[in-house]
Enzyme design. Sequence first.
Site, PDB file in Angstrom:
ATOM      1  N   LYS A  24       0.830  -1.203   0.000  1.00  0.00           N
ATOM      2  CA  LYS A  24       0.000   0.000   0.000  1.00  0.00           C
ATOM      3  C   LYS A  24       0.866   1.256   0.000  1.00  0.00           C
ATOM      4  O   LYS A  24       0.643   2.168  -0.792  1.00  0.00           O
ATOM      5  CB  LYS A  24      -0.910  -0.037   1.229  1.00  0.00           C
ATOM      6  CG  LYS A  24      -1.991   0.988   1.207  1.00  0.00           C
ATOM      7  CD  LYS A  24      -2.856   0.858   2.466  1.00  0.00           C
ATOM      8  CE  LYS A  24      -4.190   1.500   2.259  1.00  0.00           C
ATOM      9  NZ  LYS A  24      -5.128   0.661   1.519  1.00  0.00           N
ATOM     10  N   ARG A  93      -3.428   2.916   8.517  1.00  0.00           N
ATOM     11  CA  ARG A  93      -3.750   1.646   7.857  1.00  0.00           C
ATOM     12  C   ARG A  93      -2.536   0.735   7.781  1.00  0.00           C
ATOM     13  O   ARG A  93      -1.412   1.197   7.598  1.00  0.00           O
ATOM     14  CB  ARG A  93      -4.192   1.877   6.414  1.00  0.00           C
ATOM     15  CG  ARG A  93      -5.459   2.660   6.245  1.00  0.00           C
ATOM     16  CD  ARG A  93      -5.653   2.895   4.755  1.00  0.00           C
ATOM     17  NE  ARG A  93      -6.566   3.979   4.502  1.00  0.00           N
ATOM     18  CZ  ARG A  93      -7.844   3.815   4.145  1.00  0.00           C
ATOM     19  NH1 ARG A  93      -8.337   2.605   4.007  1.00  0.00           N
ATOM     20  NH2 ARG A  93      -8.607   4.850   3.931  1.00  0.00           N
ATOM     21  N   GLY A 102      -7.976  -7.224   4.004  1.00  0.00           N
ATOM     22  CA  GLY A 102      -8.909  -7.329   5.128  1.00  0.00           C
ATOM     23  C   GLY A 102      -8.374  -8.077   6.332  1.00  0.00           C
ATOM     24  O   GLY A 102      -9.104  -8.301   7.298  1.00  0.00           O
ATOM     25  N   MET A 104      -5.695  -7.274   8.340  1.00  0.00           N
ATOM     26  CA  MET A 104      -5.174  -6.484   9.453  1.00  0.00           C
ATOM     27  C   MET A 104      -6.015  -5.227   9.641  1.00  0.00           C
ATOM     28  O   MET A 104      -6.996  -5.027   8.951  1.00  0.00           O
ATOM     29  CB  MET A 104      -3.708  -6.160   9.203  1.00  0.00           C
ATOM     30  CG  MET A 104      -2.847  -7.398   9.357  1.00  0.00           C
ATOM     31  SD  MET A 104      -1.179  -7.103   8.842  1.00  0.00           S
ATOM     32  CE  MET A 104      -1.363  -6.641   7.159  1.00  0.00           C
ATOM     33  N   ARG A 337      -4.031  -1.282  -7.108  1.00  0.00           N
ATOM     34  CA  ARG A 337      -3.215  -2.492  -7.140  1.00  0.00           C
ATOM     35  C   ARG A 337      -3.636  -3.289  -8.363  1.00  0.00           C
ATOM     36  O   ARG A 337      -4.709  -3.055  -8.923  1.00  0.00           O
ATOM     37  CB  ARG A 337      -3.377  -3.317  -5.853  1.00  0.00           C
ATOM     38  CG  ARG A 337      -4.793  -3.683  -5.570  1.00  0.00           C
ATOM     39  CD  ARG A 337      -4.926  -4.361  -4.215  1.00  0.00           C
ATOM     40  NE  ARG A 337      -6.327  -4.447  -3.877  1.00  0.00           N
ATOM     41  CZ  ARG A 337      -6.808  -4.539  -2.662  1.00  0.00           C
ATOM     42  NH1 ARG A 337      -6.001  -4.533  -1.623  1.00  0.00           N
ATOM     43  NH2 ARG A 337      -8.093  -4.628  -2.449  1.00  0.00           N
ATOM     44  N   HIS A 453     -16.293  -9.108  -0.109  1.00  0.00           N
ATOM     45  CA  HIS A 453     -15.267 -10.058   0.313  1.00  0.00           C
ATOM     46  C   HIS A 453     -15.447 -11.416  -0.359  1.00  0.00           C
ATOM     47  O   HIS A 453     -14.513 -11.983  -0.923  1.00  0.00           O
ATOM     48  CB  HIS A 453     -15.330 -10.191   1.838  1.00  0.00           C
ATOM     49  CG  HIS A 453     -14.347 -11.184   2.379  1.00  0.00           C
ATOM     50  ND1 HIS A 453     -14.671 -12.505   2.601  1.00  0.00           N
ATOM     51  CD2 HIS A 453     -13.043 -11.063   2.697  1.00  0.00           C
ATOM     52  CE1 HIS A 453     -13.605 -13.137   3.048  1.00  0.00           C
ATOM     53  NE2 HIS A 453     -12.611 -12.289   3.122  1.00  0.00           N
ATOM     54  N   SER A 772       9.202 -43.287 -23.426  1.00  0.00           N
ATOM     55  CA  SER A 772       8.144 -42.501 -22.803  1.00  0.00           C
ATOM     56  C   SER A 772       8.176 -42.788 -21.302  1.00  0.00           C
ATOM     57  O   SER A 772       8.030 -43.943 -20.892  1.00  0.00           O
ATOM     58  CB  SER A 772       6.785 -42.882 -23.388  1.00  0.00           C
ATOM     59  OG  SER A 772       5.784 -42.119 -22.773  1.00  0.00           O
ATOM     60  N   CYS A 840       4.474 -39.531 -20.257  1.00  0.00           N
ATOM     61  CA  CYS A 840       3.039 -39.751 -20.442  1.00  0.00           C
ATOM     62  C   CYS A 840       2.331 -40.041 -19.121  1.00  0.00           C
ATOM     63  O   CYS A 840       1.148 -40.340 -19.106  1.00  0.00           O
ATOM     64  CB  CYS A 840       2.780 -40.864 -21.443  1.00  0.00           C
ATOM     65  SG  CYS A 840       3.307 -42.480 -20.865  1.00  0.00           S
ATOM     66  N   TYR A 860       8.620 -34.174 -25.837  1.00  0.00           N
ATOM     67  CA  TYR A 860       7.172 -33.961 -25.749  1.00  0.00           C
ATOM     68  C   TYR A 860       6.642 -34.308 -24.359  1.00  0.00           C
ATOM     69  O   TYR A 860       7.302 -35.002 -23.580  1.00  0.00           O
ATOM     70  CB  TYR A 860       6.440 -34.801 -26.805  1.00  0.00           C
ATOM     71  CG  TYR A 860       6.446 -36.290 -26.548  1.00  0.00           C
ATOM     72  CD1 TYR A 860       5.372 -36.911 -25.898  1.00  0.00           C
ATOM     73  CD2 TYR A 860       7.522 -37.088 -26.940  1.00  0.00           C
ATOM     74  CE1 TYR A 860       5.379 -38.278 -25.663  1.00  0.00           C
ATOM     75  CE2 TYR A 860       7.534 -38.450 -26.708  1.00  0.00           C
ATOM     76  CZ  TYR A 860       6.459 -39.048 -26.076  1.00  0.00           C
ATOM     77  OH  TYR A 860       6.466 -40.386 -25.826  1.00  0.00           O
TER      78      TYR A 860
HETATM   79  C1  PEP Z   1       2.523 -44.514 -16.073  1.00  0.00           C
HETATM   80  O1  PEP Z   1       2.819 -45.459 -15.371  1.00  0.00           O
HETATM   81  O2  PEP Z   1       2.909 -43.349 -15.853  1.00  0.00           O
HETATM   82  C2  PEP Z   1       1.609 -44.696 -17.209  1.00  0.00           C
HETATM   83  C3  PEP Z   1       1.352 -43.699 -18.041  1.00  0.00           C
HETATM   84  O3  PEP Z   1       0.993 -45.899 -17.294  1.00  0.00           O
HETATM   85  P1  PEP Z   1      -0.311 -46.247 -16.429  1.00  0.00           P
HETATM   86  O4  PEP Z   1      -0.746 -45.017 -15.746  1.00  0.00           O
HETATM   87  O5  PEP Z   1      -1.292 -46.751 -17.418  1.00  0.00           O
HETATM   88  O6  PEP Z   1       0.212 -47.288 -15.539  1.00  0.00           O
END
Ligand code: PEP
Length: 882
Positions: A24, A93, A102, A104, A337, A453, A772, A840, A860
């Site tokens: 403030k 204040r 709100g 303090m 603000r 609020h 993966s 994944c 990815y």
């Molecule tokens: C994992 O183990 O991260 C995976 C994607 O396989 P699941 O969740 O199907 O075991």
Amino acid sequence: MSGERYVFDFAEGSAADRARLGGKGAGLAEMTRLGLPVPPGFTITTAACIRYQQTGDFPLGLLDQVWAALERLEARLGRRLGDARDPLLVSVRSGAPVSMPGMMDTVLNLGLNPAAVEGLARVTGDRRFAFDSYRRFIQMFGNVVLHIEHDRFEQLLAARRLEAGAATDAAIPAPQLEALVADYLALVAERTGKAFPQDPFQQLVMAIRAVFDSWNNPRAVVYRKLRRIPDDLGTAVNVQAMVFGNRGPTSATGVLFTRNPNTGEPGLYGEYLTNAQGEDVVAGLRTPAPIGELAQELPAAYADLERAASALEAHYRDMQDVEFTIEEGRLWVLQTRTGKRTARAAVRIAVDLAREGVIDRAEAVRRQDPEQLRTLLYRQLDPAASLTVLATGLPASPGAAGGAVVFDADEAERRGNAGERVLLVRPETTPDDIHGIVAAQGVLTSHGGMTSHAAIVARGMGKPAVTGCEAVVIDLEARQFTVAGRPELGAFREGTFLTIDGASGRVILGEVPTVEPDLAPEFLTLLEWADGMKRLTVEANADTPEDAQKAREFGATGIGLCRTEHMFMGQDRLPVMQEMILAESPEERTAALERLLPMQEEDFYGILAAMDGYPVTIRLLDPPLHEFLPDAQETERELAQALARGDEPAVARLEAVLRRTRALAEFNPMLGFRGVRLGVVYPEIYAMQARAIFQAQARLLAEGRHPVVEVMIPLVAVPAELERLAGVVAETCRAVEAEHNRSLPYRLGTMIEVPRAALVADRLAEYATFFSFGTNDLTQTTFGFSRDDAEGKFLPAYIAEHILPDNPFITLDQEGVGQLITLAVARGRSRRPDLKVGICGEHGGDPASIAFCHRSGLDYVSCSPYRVPIARLAAAQAALAG
Ligand code: PEP
Ligand code: MG
């Protein structure tokens, strides 16, 4: 005088001094620097507060500096504190470096006493105003500094209001207010055993002390804990000349946003009350008027307000939340603000600001909170549902939420923590209700505006809220509510299930089905910008053509995980699958698999077609086979019935099922006969799946489509497993290629789900062209936690006790699991430099984990379709962070 400086005039500081002057104070200093009409004053630093907390006393020299600053202020305004002719009044204040709205304390109108109030009455020519200011001061000071319950003052106020026959507080005439002041002074004397302090300098010292003390009041402590705000920041204290919004019809006070905080639309948005003080707006007791009406009521002041708003936006390069007062036609800006906003508004405002050239596109992307944007992907009320709308209030925070009605925050917390969905329903909320709001699905209040609020807190938390729903008449004592004008409905008791729609303000009886959200054009624009900034590809985990379609709509450029087990669960498939599992010989098994083959082929055809041109990673069967068999107890019951009926074929079949179920039962299925282990023992299962994939691919190619096939083997730990199954897949491919007389290119990859796989990643890369990381299993196997047991039993304690910072199944454990990932990436790429690597597990949709994936050089991330937009944004933010 030497020693530390604890006091700074507003004109001396700037926005850069936030840590020292609090949010403030730094804001007031910055606005003063900008030349905006800010009532002058000075700030006592957070350092003074910290010293005070350590020693229990003001640091040496502080008061001298306060008196010097006060003298400068008095000289500037030509008015003196406590002056009997024309008194200076100040507000005192709190203001911490981190916003704690709100939490303090504040004291207004400080400096009044019996002589000064007469002076104020004379110079303003308004006795009523003077005594109203005095009584407000005694009430606030009495409550905040002297700790006398607010209700005690309110009772006296109500009695005088009644006596005067006034409908509202604003209508109480001067004589009753004078009498009320006497009542208040008597109350203070009775409650404290001392006369009310009438020396303005003593008042100031006591108020500063009280603001320092309020840093450690229980609600501030809870709030800091909740928001992880350090306890040792301290609060600054701002002492500022008072301006009055309650000096008659040309005075007003209000709160505005420089753009609409719900939708992001440009243009002033807010509320004001004529002839009122700031606390009247925030308390939500009188329902304020929309800011647009001020343009008619006080056009000159409105024009000043528009100018101030655009100057503030241009300076802060963001939407601002501004408190202002108009004193007899003159605008004063009290505070600004960065405004809290809904996810939808956050996107619209950032995109608009970038288009206006105020910020660049990277900044627009950087400013988003990916978690908050999730609310844009929230499901909304099904427009086809028939709704029993009980009432409509203000659309204070979007999203639909349903729950059992509870009338107090403690009850909401109790039932919410027990896993029940509850809706907190209150006349209005205060900072003391925070824990209840946290535990509730949403909030409904009968009073208060869009800046009350409840509205602000719910928007901050991304929870649906409806406020100012006056038709909901709450009887807290009877714990029920009625609907005004609808006596036929009777009373609804606590526990009634209600649904609120925070986007429209509707309050609906019962539970309402919900549908997919519509993505706003600005959101799509922002995501397009993000795509241009990110390095990671964002793919989706999708098992059906419909999910694949959804994933495409949300911008996934591939499927990183297509789990095939769900494909065997349908009514037409499960019996064939069970037949396959129950088969006593390879021939029987092959016969069942041949019946599954065309079904699988259709599945893959649909998914590859939906993702035409983008990679689809199909994972061969993973879960233990017993998951496809009926529950043993259930089979036993059926067997008993079949025996009783004398149904011999059924008895024989059920006995076989039971035998197989028992044979397949495992002590620890998570570590049992699943994944590639199934493929090793029953290669014909994987061969069938591979055939289905390649046949679908051949058909699509023949149709001129562009299937991009990736076949993935789960739960590999030993290179020889992968070698074996890679061989099965390759052999199948060659067979289908020969049958269709066309080449069927594909990639073969492995999941990395156990530590051993990470350790031998270089060997796995001999067979795999992509990895993966299945971080769901990799987290389980690295910690040795079975997820269901961990989350159900001990993980909450681990997190509460800070043994683990977060749930590692939601946010990747970078210290442990993350190490295995970086190690596997390095080892894998040492053998195959162009190895494609992704993730994944569920972490693929978690922003912090995505940032880790970016830093670790993954190619990815793959996550649920609904998280794809969040992941695109998080991937861009990770790239922008470098
Ligand atoms: C994992 O183990 O991260 C995976 C994607 O396989 P699941 O969740 O199907 O075991
Ligand atoms: Mg797994």
